[in-house]
Design an enzyme around this catalytic site. Structure first.
Site, PDB file in Angstrom:
ATOM      1  N   HIS A  63       8.217  14.858  52.778  1.00  0.00           N
ATOM      2  CA  HIS A  63       7.887  13.436  52.871  1.00  0.00           C
ATOM      3  C   HIS A  63       6.423  13.172  52.513  1.00  0.00           C
ATOM      4  CE1 HIS A  63      11.845  12.769  54.379  1.00  0.00           C
ATOM      5  NE2 HIS A  63      11.640  13.376  55.536  1.00  0.00           N
TER       6      HIS A  63
ATOM      7  N   GLY B  97       0.765  -1.239   0.000  1.00  0.00           N
ATOM      8  CA  GLY B  97       0.000   0.000   0.000  1.00  0.00           C
ATOM      9  C   GLY B  97       0.792   1.282   0.000  1.00  0.00           C
TER      10      GLY B  97
ATOM     11  N   ARG C 252      -8.004  -4.889   4.357  1.00  0.00           N
ATOM     12  CA  ARG C 252      -7.944  -5.632   5.620  1.00  0.00           C
ATOM     13  C   ARG C 252      -7.017  -6.842   5.521  1.00  0.00           C
ATOM     14  NH1 ARG C 252     -13.155  -6.284   9.340  1.00  0.00           N
ATOM     15  NH2 ARG C 252     -13.440  -4.114   9.939  1.00  0.00           N
ATOM     16  N   VAL C 253      -6.939  -7.441   4.343  1.00  0.00           N
ATOM     17  CA  VAL C 253      -6.082  -8.609   4.158  1.00  0.00           C
ATOM     18  C   VAL C 253      -5.006  -8.276   3.134  1.00  0.00           C
ATOM     19  CG1 VAL C 253      -5.959 -11.049   3.536  1.00  0.00           C
ATOM     20  CG2 VAL C 253      -8.000 -10.160   4.692  1.00  0.00           C
ATOM     21  N   LYS C 254      -3.762  -8.230   3.595  1.00  0.00           N
ATOM     22  CA  LYS C 254      -2.637  -7.911   2.714  1.00  0.00           C
ATOM     23  C   LYS C 254      -1.543  -8.967   2.824  1.00  0.00           C
ATOM     24  CE  LYS C 254      -3.241  -2.920   3.533  1.00  0.00           C
ATOM     25  NZ  LYS C 254      -2.589  -1.700   4.077  1.00  0.00           N
ATOM     26  N   THR C 255      -1.124  -9.245   4.028  1.00  0.00           N
ATOM     27  CA  THR C 255       0.073 -10.068   4.231  1.00  0.00           C
ATOM     28  C   THR C 255      -0.224 -11.415   4.877  1.00  0.00           C
ATOM     29  OG1 THR C 255       0.428  -8.988   6.370  1.00  0.00           O
ATOM     30  CG2 THR C 255       1.528  -8.021   4.452  1.00  0.00           C
TER      31      THR C 255
ATOM     32  N   ARG D 270      -7.149   9.537  66.308  1.00  0.00           N
ATOM     33  CA  ARG D 270      -7.538  10.878  65.861  1.00  0.00           C
ATOM     34  C   ARG D 270      -7.219  11.911  66.951  1.00  0.00           C
ATOM     35  NH1 ARG D 270      -9.556  11.983  61.418  1.00  0.00           N
ATOM     36  NH2 ARG D 270      -9.807   9.758  61.093  1.00  0.00           N
TER      37      ARG D 270
ATOM     38  N   THR E   7       3.001   2.373   2.057  1.00  0.00           N
ATOM     39  CA  THR E   7       4.435   2.226   2.316  1.00  0.00           C
ATOM     40  C   THR E   7       5.189   2.035   1.002  1.00  0.00           C
ATOM     41  OG1 THR E   7       3.921   1.199   4.449  1.00  0.00           O
ATOM     42  CG2 THR E   7       6.166   0.931   3.601  1.00  0.00           C
TER      43      THR E   7
ATOM     44  N   LYS F 196       9.507 -14.052  17.188  1.00  0.00           N
ATOM     45  CA  LYS F 196       9.660 -15.455  17.602  1.00  0.00           C
ATOM     46  C   LYS F 196      10.873 -16.081  16.929  1.00  0.00           C
ATOM     47  CE  LYS F 196       7.479 -20.000  17.289  1.00  0.00           C
ATOM     48  NZ  LYS F 196       6.253 -20.779  17.053  1.00  0.00           N
TER      49      LYS F 196
END
Length: 524
Positions: A284, A47, A76-79, A445, A49, A150
């Site tokens: 403190h 696309g 939606r589906v490329k790679t 208190r 890139t 991985k």
């Protein structure tokens, strides 16, 4: 699991022959692509890139040429294809994998460059719909990042533009990428996808209005490594986006304890953001004094007069631009940190003369930072809504016979704003826009009240006609009686004790005005 691991991971440097690039954030992309091309790397892309790389005159092959399948479903589906993921996941040091690649006509990919749709930015927009938000959930990107990470022994993964310069330098110098670099990049990649998935999970928790969330997810980047923790033998670091809230523009690096004190300072001053000049002094994490006045200088002097010993080495925070006259007053003793929305030029000239003193500019209020606070405990953590809702006198209820005067009501509201920032059991005596005595952190208190009275006496401050605030109800009438004998004429407390009637009667007996807020401010 049928897949057998390798006996050991190959640690040799990795030559890059083929790279797959698909990025949402295209920062630094032209420089990276040019370096890869000059190093003889074949570039595959998708696309927008691919368009940017081509515009630089660099050869690029569209991923559809590799898969033999066009992008579909509006991108939606490329790679998501075996020709892509087989090339990324193949263990090229393992001959059976190499043989299978040849059989399937898949060529290895040694470098994956992917960053993800800006989901966090999208869901932070006002009125974003679920339909819009879900379109920014990246699917192919995380899949490629995880696959490459991985298989880091055989593939290098770049998941952020910040990694490009060092990667380019190593590639051009060594013509390969070391095992240590690949392993570190894999670690960064998994952190990146974990952060991304946490943001999505948290968004859906909000979307379905799940309370409490069945899974607690948090992912914060390292903000700064610290010299040590509360004590020198403890290692420490700070995580998150502290620089969105403050700019520590002068002095030494903030320490672990400094961060705790600055947090306390930012919280208390957030209760005085829209009012007259205000100043708090913190030691403190506990206010040693708070003041409001017509000028910052007078507000500081009021705060300082509550306790003239504790401010040494403490923190001063103000709610307006710090002027030079106030700065001169602060500079009379050693102050470790000074916090303000801004500083006059003359003020900076004076205060920067001490090199180690930290000067902090407030960039954003903590009040708008979100609604949760956390505490680590055994086995996990505690989560609660932050106690930062502004005090509102319209919610107060006068329960005594005598109503507070206008000035008494101002003193009650002021002391109530302060007491919520004191550690329980907390007692605050105040009058005319200044704290007179503060008692904190006691198991009783009564003890906290006695400490507050004693501190006022030590500083020669008269409690006659003062207001007293208690962070929780008075369990017995003797606490109110002691306050009356100390000089208090008005009391503010949450109420809710089974002995409320006795406590109110005691207030009436001493002709004190008593207000119930209906809201407790325990701070442990």
């Amino acid at each position: 699991m049928s897949l057998k691991p390798l006996s050991s991971l190959p640690t040799n440097p990795l030559s890059i022959k083929r790279a797959l690039i698909s990025v949402s954030d295209k920062t630094g992309l032209p420089e990276l692509a040019k370096s890869l091309h000059n190093s003889g790397v074949e570039i595959i892309s998708t696309g927008g890139t691919a368009k940017m790389i081509k515009a630089e005159g660099i050869p690029v092959k569209d991923v559809s040429e590799i898969t033999g399948f066009p992008e579909c479903l509006d991108g939606r589906v490329k790679t998501l294809h075996p020709k892509v993921h087989g090339g990324i996941l193949a263990r090229t040091s393992h001959q059976p994998d190499v043989d299978e690649l040849k059989e399937l006509n898949i060529t290895p990919i040694e470098l994956v460059i992917v960053n993800l749709y800006p989901f966090k930015n999208k869901v932070s927009e006002e009125d974003v719909t679920a339909a819009e938000a879900t379109e920014f959930i990246d699917i192919g990107g995380p899949t490629m990042i995880r696959a490459a990470a991985k298989n880091f022994a055989h593939v290098s993964i770049l998941s952020s533009p910040s990694q490009y310069p060092a990667f380019i330098e190593e590639l051009e110098e060594d013509m390969a990428i070391s095992f240590d670099t690949r392993r570190n990049l894999a670690k960064d990649a998994f952190a990146h996808t974990a952060d991304y998935d946490s943001a999505i999970a948290n968004y859906f928790t909000t979307l379905v209005e799940e309370q409490p969330a069945t899974q607690f997810n948090v992912s914060l980047p390292l903000s700064q490594e610290l010299r040590y923790g509360e004590n020198p033998h403890q290692k420490a670091a700070v995580y998150g986006n502290q620089n969105d809230f403050i700019d520590c523009f002068h002095g030494k690096q903030l320490s672990f304890n400094n961060y705790l004190d600055v947090d306390a300072a930012l919280n208390i001053i957030s209760d005085f953001e829209t009012e007259e000049p205000a100043c708090a002094i913190i030691k403190h994490t506990i206010p040693s004094g708070v003041g409001v006045a017509d000028t910052l200088e007078e507000a500081y002097k009021k705060a300082f007069s509550t306790d003239r010993v504790s401010p040494f080495g403490g923190i001063v925070v103000v709610n307006q631009k710090l002027d030079v006259e106030t700065a001169k007053a602060i500079d009379e003793i050693f102050t470790e940190i000074i916090i303000a929305p801004d500083f006059d030029e003359d003020t900076l000239e004076l205060l920067t003369q001490k090199k180690n003193r930290r000067l902090i500019r407030i960039k954003k209020s903590v009040r708008g930072a979100g609604g949760s606070s956390y505490r680590s405990i055994f086995g996990g953590l505690l989560n609660q809504e932050s106690d930062l809702i502004p005090a509102n006198s319209d919610d107060f209820k006068v329960v005594s016979k005598r109503k507070p005067s206008e000035q008494e009501m101002k003193d009650l509201l002021f002391s109530w704003k302060v007491v919520r920032h004191i550690k329980s059991n907390a007692i605050v005596y105040a009058k005319d826009g200044r704290t007179l005595g503060i008692g904190s952190g006691q198991t009783s208190r009564v003890d906290s009240s006695e400490i507050a009275v004693a501190k006022a006496g030590k500083e020669g401050l008269d409690l006659k006609g003062s207001a007293i605030a208690s962070d929780a109800f008075f369990p017995f009438a003797d606490g109110v009686e002691a306050a009356a004998k100390a000089g208090a004429r008005a009391v503010i407390q949450p109420g809710g004790s089974i002995r409320d009637e006795e406590v109110i009667q005691k207030a009436d007996e001493y002709d004190m005005a008593m207000v119930f807020t209906g809201k407790r401010h325990f701070k442990h």
